[in-house]
Design a protein around this motif. Sequence first.
Motif, PDB file in Angstrom:
ATOM      1  N   SER A 162       3.094  42.429  -8.504  1.00 21.56           N
ATOM      2  CA  SER A 162       4.182  42.833  -7.606  1.00 21.56           C
ATOM      3  C   SER A 162       4.305  44.351  -7.532  1.00 21.56           C
ATOM      4  O   SER A 162       4.483  44.928  -6.448  1.00 21.56           O
ATOM      5  CB  SER A 162       5.506  42.231  -8.081  1.00 21.56           C
ATOM      6  OG  SER A 162       5.468  40.833  -8.047  1.00 21.56           O
ATOM      7  N   LEU A 165       1.317  45.847  -5.546  1.00 17.13           N
ATOM      8  CA  LEU A 165       1.419  45.576  -4.117  1.00 17.13           C
ATOM      9  C   LEU A 165       2.601  46.312  -3.492  1.00 17.13           C
ATOM     10  O   LEU A 165       2.513  46.788  -2.352  1.00 17.13           O
ATOM     11  CB  LEU A 165       1.533  44.071  -3.878  1.00 17.13           C
ATOM     12  CG  LEU A 165       0.260  43.269  -4.184  1.00 17.13           C
ATOM     13  CD1 LEU A 165       0.527  41.768  -4.081  1.00 17.13           C
ATOM     14  CD2 LEU A 165      -0.867  43.658  -3.228  1.00 17.13           C
ATOM     15  N   ALA A 166       3.709  46.431  -4.232  1.00 23.49           N
ATOM     16  CA  ALA A 166       4.862  47.174  -3.708  1.00 23.49           C
ATOM     17  C   ALA A 166       4.537  48.646  -3.544  1.00 23.49           C
ATOM     18  O   ALA A 166       5.035  49.309  -2.626  1.00 23.49           O
ATOM     19  CB  ALA A 166       6.057  46.990  -4.647  1.00 23.49           C
ATOM     20  N   LYS A 167       3.685  49.160  -4.425  1.00 20.13           N
ATOM     21  CA  LYS A 167       3.358  50.593  -4.400  1.00 20.13           C
ATOM     22  C   LYS A 167       2.290  50.933  -3.365  1.00 20.13           C
ATOM     23  O   LYS A 167       2.363  51.969  -2.707  1.00 20.13           O
ATOM     24  CB  LYS A 167       2.897  51.026  -5.796  1.00 20.13           C
ATOM     25  CG  LYS A 167       2.761  52.534  -5.958  1.00 20.13           C
ATOM     26  CD  LYS A 167       2.512  52.898  -7.401  1.00 20.13           C
ATOM     27  CE  LYS A 167       2.396  54.400  -7.591  1.00 20.13           C
ATOM     28  NZ  LYS A 167       3.651  55.112  -7.316  1.00 20.13           N
ATOM     29  N   TYR A 168       1.300  50.032  -3.215  1.00 21.64           N
ATOM     30  CA  TYR A 168       0.128  50.410  -2.415  1.00 21.64           C
ATOM     31  C   TYR A 168      -0.050  49.605  -1.123  1.00 21.64           C
ATOM     32  O   TYR A 168      -0.743  50.064  -0.223  1.00 21.64           O
ATOM     33  CB  TYR A 168      -1.137  50.268  -3.263  1.00 21.64           C
ATOM     34  CG  TYR A 168      -1.141  51.184  -4.463  1.00 21.64           C
ATOM     35  CD1 TYR A 168      -1.241  52.566  -4.307  1.00 21.64           C
ATOM     36  CD2 TYR A 168      -1.018  50.674  -5.754  1.00 21.64           C
ATOM     37  CE1 TYR A 168      -1.226  53.417  -5.415  1.00 21.64           C
ATOM     38  CE2 TYR A 168      -1.018  51.516  -6.860  1.00 21.64           C
ATOM     39  CZ  TYR A 168      -1.113  52.885  -6.686  1.00 21.64           C
ATOM     40  OH  TYR A 168      -1.094  53.721  -7.768  1.00 21.64           O
ATOM     41  N   ALA A 169       0.524  48.425  -1.030  1.00 21.03           N
ATOM     42  CA  ALA A 169       0.340  47.624   0.184  1.00 21.03           C
ATOM     43  C   ALA A 169       1.415  47.970   1.212  1.00 21.03           C
ATOM     44  O   ALA A 169       2.509  48.423   0.853  1.00 21.03           O
ATOM     45  CB  ALA A 169       0.401  46.136  -0.154  1.00 21.03           C
ATOM     46  N   PRO A 171       4.616  47.591   3.415  1.00 18.00           N
ATOM     47  CA  PRO A 171       5.819  46.805   3.088  1.00 18.00           C
ATOM     48  C   PRO A 171       5.888  45.454   3.780  1.00 18.00           C
ATOM     49  O   PRO A 171       6.360  44.479   3.203  1.00 18.00           O
ATOM     50  CB  PRO A 171       6.965  47.711   3.537  1.00 18.00           C
ATOM     51  CG  PRO A 171       6.405  49.099   3.476  1.00 18.00           C
ATOM     52  CD  PRO A 171       4.951  48.953   3.842  1.00 18.00           C
ATOM     53  N   SER A 174       3.194  43.316   1.773  1.00 18.73           N
ATOM     54  CA  SER A 174       3.152  43.274   0.303  1.00 18.73           C
ATOM     55  C   SER A 174       3.709  41.970  -0.247  1.00 18.73           C
ATOM     56  O   SER A 174       3.108  41.354  -1.131  1.00 18.73           O
ATOM     57  CB  SER A 174       3.925  44.469  -0.273  1.00 18.73           C
ATOM     58  OG  SER A 174       5.263  44.476   0.174  1.00 18.73           O
ATOM     59  N   TRP A 175       4.849  41.507   0.297  1.00 20.70           N
ATOM     60  CA  TRP A 175       5.423  40.280  -0.255  1.00 20.70           C
ATOM     61  C   TRP A 175       4.575  39.063   0.068  1.00 20.70           C
ATOM     62  O   TRP A 175       4.490  38.114  -0.732  1.00 20.70           O
ATOM     63  CB  TRP A 175       6.866  40.085   0.237  1.00 20.70           C
ATOM     64  CG  TRP A 175       7.027  39.784   1.704  1.00 20.70           C
ATOM     65  CD1 TRP A 175       7.200  40.678   2.714  1.00 20.70           C
ATOM     66  CD2 TRP A 175       7.046  38.490   2.311  1.00 20.70           C
ATOM     67  NE1 TRP A 175       7.331  40.036   3.919  1.00 20.70           N
ATOM     68  CE2 TRP A 175       7.251  38.682   3.704  1.00 20.70           C
ATOM     69  CE3 TRP A 175       6.925  37.187   1.835  1.00 20.70           C
ATOM     70  CZ2 TRP A 175       7.323  37.620   4.606  1.00 20.70           C
ATOM     71  CZ3 TRP A 175       7.002  36.120   2.729  1.00 20.70           C
ATOM     72  CH2 TRP A 175       7.194  36.339   4.098  1.00 20.70           C
ATOM     73  N   LEU A 177       1.260  39.078   0.295  1.00 21.79           N
ATOM     74  CA  LEU A 177       0.141  39.134  -0.638  1.00 21.79           C
ATOM     75  C   LEU A 177       0.562  38.720  -2.052  1.00 21.79           C
ATOM     76  O   LEU A 177      -0.242  38.165  -2.807  1.00 21.79           O
ATOM     77  CB  LEU A 177      -0.453  40.542  -0.648  1.00 21.79           C
ATOM     78  CG  LEU A 177      -1.127  40.986   0.655  1.00 21.79           C
ATOM     79  CD1 LEU A 177      -1.532  42.455   0.569  1.00 21.79           C
ATOM     80  CD2 LEU A 177      -2.341  40.117   0.959  1.00 21.79           C
ATOM     81  N   MET A 178       1.811  38.999  -2.398  1.00 19.76           N
ATOM     82  CA  MET A 178       2.310  38.571  -3.712  1.00 19.76           C
ATOM     83  C   MET A 178       2.199  37.057  -3.862  1.00 19.76           C
ATOM     84  O   MET A 178       1.708  36.547  -4.874  1.00 19.76           O
ATOM     85  CB  MET A 178       3.764  39.012  -3.892  1.00 19.76           C
ATOM     86  CG  MET A 178       3.953  40.508  -4.053  1.00 19.76           C
ATOM     87  SD  MET A 178       5.718  40.929  -4.193  1.00 19.76           S
ATOM     88  CE  MET A 178       5.649  42.715  -3.994  1.00 19.76           C
ATOM     89  N   SER A 290       9.277  50.144  -5.908  1.00 15.24           N
ATOM     90  CA  SER A 290       8.199  50.192  -6.897  1.00 15.24           C
ATOM     91  C   SER A 290       8.709  50.666  -8.257  1.00 15.24           C
ATOM     92  O   SER A 290       8.248  50.202  -9.305  1.00 15.24           O
ATOM     93  CB  SER A 290       7.065  51.095  -6.408  1.00 15.24           C
ATOM     94  OG  SER A 290       7.531  52.410  -6.166  1.00 15.24           O
TER      95      SER A 290
END
Length: 466
Positions: A162, A165-169, A171, A174-175, A177-178, A290
Amino acid sequence: MQSGHGPWFRERGLYAPYIAFVASIGGALFGYDLVIISGAEIFIRQEFALTPEQLGFATSSALFGCIAGPFCGAWICDRFGRKATLFASALLFMAGALGTALARDFSNFNIFRILGGVGIGFASLASPMYIAEIAPPKSRGRLGLMYQLAITIGAVSATIVSYLLAKYAPPNLSWRLMFASVIVPVVTFSVLLIPVPASPRWLAERRRFDEALAVLRRVGGEEEGLRELAEIKASMHEEIGGIRELLQPGMRAALLTGLLLAVFGNWTGWTAMSLYMPSLFQEAGFVKPSDAIAQNVFVMGATVLLTIVSICLVDRVGRRPLWLGCSAAMFVCLIVAGVIFQLHLTGSIVVLAIFLCAAPHAIGLGPLPWLMMSEIYPNRVRAKALSLCTTMLWVAGFTAPFVFPVMEAASKRILHSAAGVFWFYSVVCIFSLTWGYKFLPETRGRTLENVADSWKIGRETANSID
């Protein structure tokens, strides 16, 4: 069924730990799938413009699915075996992960979270039962808590994913992909599950005594295997079987013990707190998603080490002393955390307060319900009893995070902070401590058959098991 096992874990000392390890990966999936929402909830709250009530349901919807899982899972466990139930859970995990990741609206999101929750319900029933039925009595506590260790490893893995993905994907992705990332451990689990044997107690219930003895011999040796099989056969002749047995004198106390373990394990605070930690950390000054999730990684990572402490203690100290000590410690930690939030302190002291609340749960209040619910029932009703207790556990597990945003909002209206939530849970800890002192039995070092026999002569004898 004996052929096909790799020679390295044919050795008696490695056989039971290997099987427990594979079965416990079901717990890792459970921890991963449940906790991944804690990183995603910051994003889905904005994505779907959720109210506090909707956020509560979105966060706990998988737990709602878990309630249904044990009912179907109990039938599959009895009819097709514990291993088949674990395979079914893997399929549901995968379907839930894909559907949630691709959800177009709030309704679709919840439908697939609930579907994945049914898979969690299957795994939460079959994994600890399988481990308890195959582990030698002297090491059953340690091997049983591998399941809880796997839950915490799955949870910390979810928080790390998490955070990344929160830092680099982006917004908006990101969720999604989580949730999609759940597929990786699901495939790993399915492959490792293929060579493990069926539960020897399930085999014995199916009158496949030669296969059951072969598994028991590998676990404990020739003499121990024969002795355990004789006990299993004797218990089969003595038991009535079915739900009605759970309502008989003595067994009613066993059923109530399992149900209350399920409730207190979830309503002593940590179950709800763990799913809302990023939001709590944002209130404590870690505003960036993040950054808030990074604090979550620290706390969840520490729970892995604390669970290892639990594994070291459970067969030495015993289940009952561990429960009493952790209930008392949780009471103190929740009072302190409430004071910190009431004083509106920010920064690392809040992280420390949340960590202190995690410790009693990770050492005792979290793992002991899973372990003891698998230990206290006779073989022929174990799946049915566990289905009832696991259902209660998931009802408690669903309601705790579901009402958390509402309780927090009420506390903020009355006290102008979230302190009231922590103090409410501290009162529950008093009940947990009182009940544990008066009624919780000790199961350390006993065979499953001996523990089950103790309920026949009433709750007083069960309380004196040593």
